[in-house]
Design an enzyme around this catalytic site. Sequence first.
Site, mmCIF file in Angstrom:
data_model
loop_
_atom_site.group_PDB
_atom_site.id
_atom_site.type_symbol
_atom_site.label_atom_id
_atom_site.label_comp_id
_atom_site.label_asym_id
_atom_site.label_seq_id
_atom_site.Cartn_x
_atom_site.Cartn_y
_atom_site.Cartn_z
ATOM 1 N NE ARG A 122 -3.811 0.648 1.966
ATOM 2 C CZ ARG A 122 -5.035 0.735 2.522
ATOM 3 N NH1 ARG A 122 -5.235 1.497 3.591
ATOM 4 N NH2 ARG A 122 -6.044 0.075 2.002
ATOM 5 C CG HIS A 149 -8.400 -0.121 -2.728
ATOM 6 N ND1 HIS A 149 -7.620 -1.201 -2.369
ATOM 7 C CD2 HIS A 149 -9.006 0.293 -1.577
ATOM 8 C CE1 HIS A 149 -7.762 -1.415 -1.073
ATOM 9 N NE2 HIS A 149 -8.594 -0.530 -0.564
ATOM 10 C CD GLN A 152 -12.849 -1.896 -0.660
ATOM 11 O OE1 GLN A 152 -12.024 -1.754 0.207
ATOM 12 N NE2 GLN A 152 -14.052 -2.378 -0.410
ATOM 13 C CG ASP A 244 -13.607 6.127 -0.911
ATOM 14 O OD1 ASP A 244 -13.571 6.015 0.338
ATOM 15 O OD2 ASP A 244 -12.573 6.091 -1.623
ATOM 16 C CB CYS A 284 -13.960 1.113 0.132
ATOM 17 S SG CYS A 284 -13.464 2.834 0.283
ATOM 18 N NE ARG A 312 -10.129 -5.294 0.623
ATOM 19 C CZ ARG A 312 -9.396 -4.285 1.119
ATOM 20 N NH1 ARG A 312 -9.984 -3.265 1.710
ATOM 21 N NH2 ARG A 312 -8.074 -4.277 0.975
HETATM 22 N N1 CP Z 1 -11.114 -0.198 2.574
HETATM 23 C C1 CP Z 1 -9.849 -0.266 2.995
HETATM 24 O O1 CP Z 1 -8.914 -0.513 2.231
HETATM 25 O O2 CP Z 1 -9.700 -0.051 4.325
HETATM 26 P P1 CP Z 1 -8.314 0.234 5.060
HETATM 27 O O3 CP Z 1 -7.808 1.560 4.550
HETATM 28 O O4 CP Z 1 -8.650 0.295 6.530
HETATM 29 O O5 CP Z 1 -7.357 -0.861 4.753
HETATM 30 N N1 NVA Z 2 -9.977 6.555 -1.469
HETATM 31 C C1 NVA Z 2 -9.558 6.176 -0.135
HETATM 32 C C2 NVA Z 2 -9.745 4.722 0.081
HETATM 33 C C3 NVA Z 2 -9.429 4.231 1.472
HETATM 34 C C4 NVA Z 2 -9.584 2.740 1.605
HETATM 35 C C5 NVA Z 2 -8.119 6.577 0.092
HETATM 36 O O1 NVA Z 2 -7.305 6.372 -0.816
HETATM 37 O O2 NVA Z 2 -7.815 7.094 1.164
#
Ligand code: CP
Ligand code: NVA
Length: 326
Positions: A122, A149, A152, A244, A284, A312
Site C-alpha cells: 500500500r 484499489h 477492494q 467513498d 469501502c 476483503r
Molecule cells: N477499505 C480499505 O482498504 O480499508 P483500510 O484503509 O482500513 O485498509
Molecule cells: N480513497 C480512499 C480509500 C481508502 C480505503 C483513500 O485512498 O484514502
Amino acid sequence: MKNATKSKDKSAKKRAGKKGLRGRDYLSVDDLSTAEIKRILELTADIKARPKKYRRSLEGKMMALIFEKPSLRTRTTFTVGIKQLGGDSILLTPADINLGKRESVYDVAKNLERMVDGIMIRTFGHDICASLADHACIPVINGLTDLEHPCQAMADVFTVLEHRKNLKKLKLSYIGDGNNVTHSLMLIAAKLGTTMVVGTPEGYKPVQSIMDRACAIAEETGAKILWTADPVEAAREADVIYTDTWTSMGQEAEAAERRKIFAAYQVNAALFSHAHERALFMHCLPAHRGEEVTDEIIDSPQSVVFQEAENRLHAQKAIMLELLRE
Ligand code: CP
Ligand code: NVA
C-alpha cells in the site's frame, strides 16, 4: 493507461511458462481477464463457504506486507488471510524500511524476493508499486495506490453477487470523488458487463486514461461506463449506490475545500430516494459519517458496508491462493 499497461507487460513476463495466475501480479483490475476475475470470484465463494478446506493451501508461504499509509481492513485481512491459508506474514512500515529513502525500490525488491513468497504493498504513487513488481520475481499485490484499489473492487463485486445474481442487469452508481476506488470499480464493472454511472464534480472526474480504458473494455463486454456531474442523475434507478471519502489519504490539506465542493454529492436519504427501492448502499470504509454519507444510510438495512469489509478477507485469500500456490 500508462501504469496499468506497464503492469500488464511485466505480468506477461512473469507469466511466461506459468500456468494460470501463478506467479503473476495483481496491481490493477486490468491485469486480469474477465474469465480470471470470474475464477477468483468463484474461489472466493468456496473459501467463504468452506474455509477449513484451504487451511494448508499456502503452508510455509510468507507474505511481506508493506504499508506506507494507514489501514485497518487491508492490514487485518491480509494478515489473517495468509494465516488462515497456512502461511504467515511480516509487516513492513515506513519506520522499518522507508521505501525509496533508506533504500531504493529496486534494492527492496531484490532483497524481498529472496526472503518471502509474495508482497502486498500500500503506497502513494502507482509507479512505486509497478516498479516493485517489475523488479521482484515474486507476485506483488496492490493493497491501494493513489490510482487503484483492485482488492477492494474484487471484494465489492463479490458482495454485490451475494445480493444480486446478474451483474449485467444492474446499475452501479458511484457518487463522490473520482478516486482509486472509483477507478478499480470502473475497470471491474467494465470487465463484468455492468452498467456503471460515476457522478462527480467536473474537476474531480476519474482520470481520463482509466475512463478511456474502461470504455474500451465495455465495448467488448456490453458494459456501459458513464459519467455525469449530476448526483441525482447518477442515483436515479440505481441498484447499488457506492461512495467513498471525499479526501483520500495524502490529500488531507484539501479536506476543508473538498467538504464544500462535494456537499451536493452526500449520500443521504434525499439522494438515496432516487435509487431503486431495494438498492444496496456500499462504501469501502473508512466512512466519514455526516460527510459523504449520513448515519441513516450507512446504518440502514440496505447498507452492506461491513459485509464488504469481511469479504476483503475471503477475496484476498482467493487472490493470494491463485498467485502464490505451487
Ligand atoms: N477499505 C480499505 O482498504 O480499508 P483500510 O484503509 O482500513 O485498509
Ligand atoms: N480513497 C480512499 C480509500 C481508502 C480505503 C483513500 O485512498 O484514502
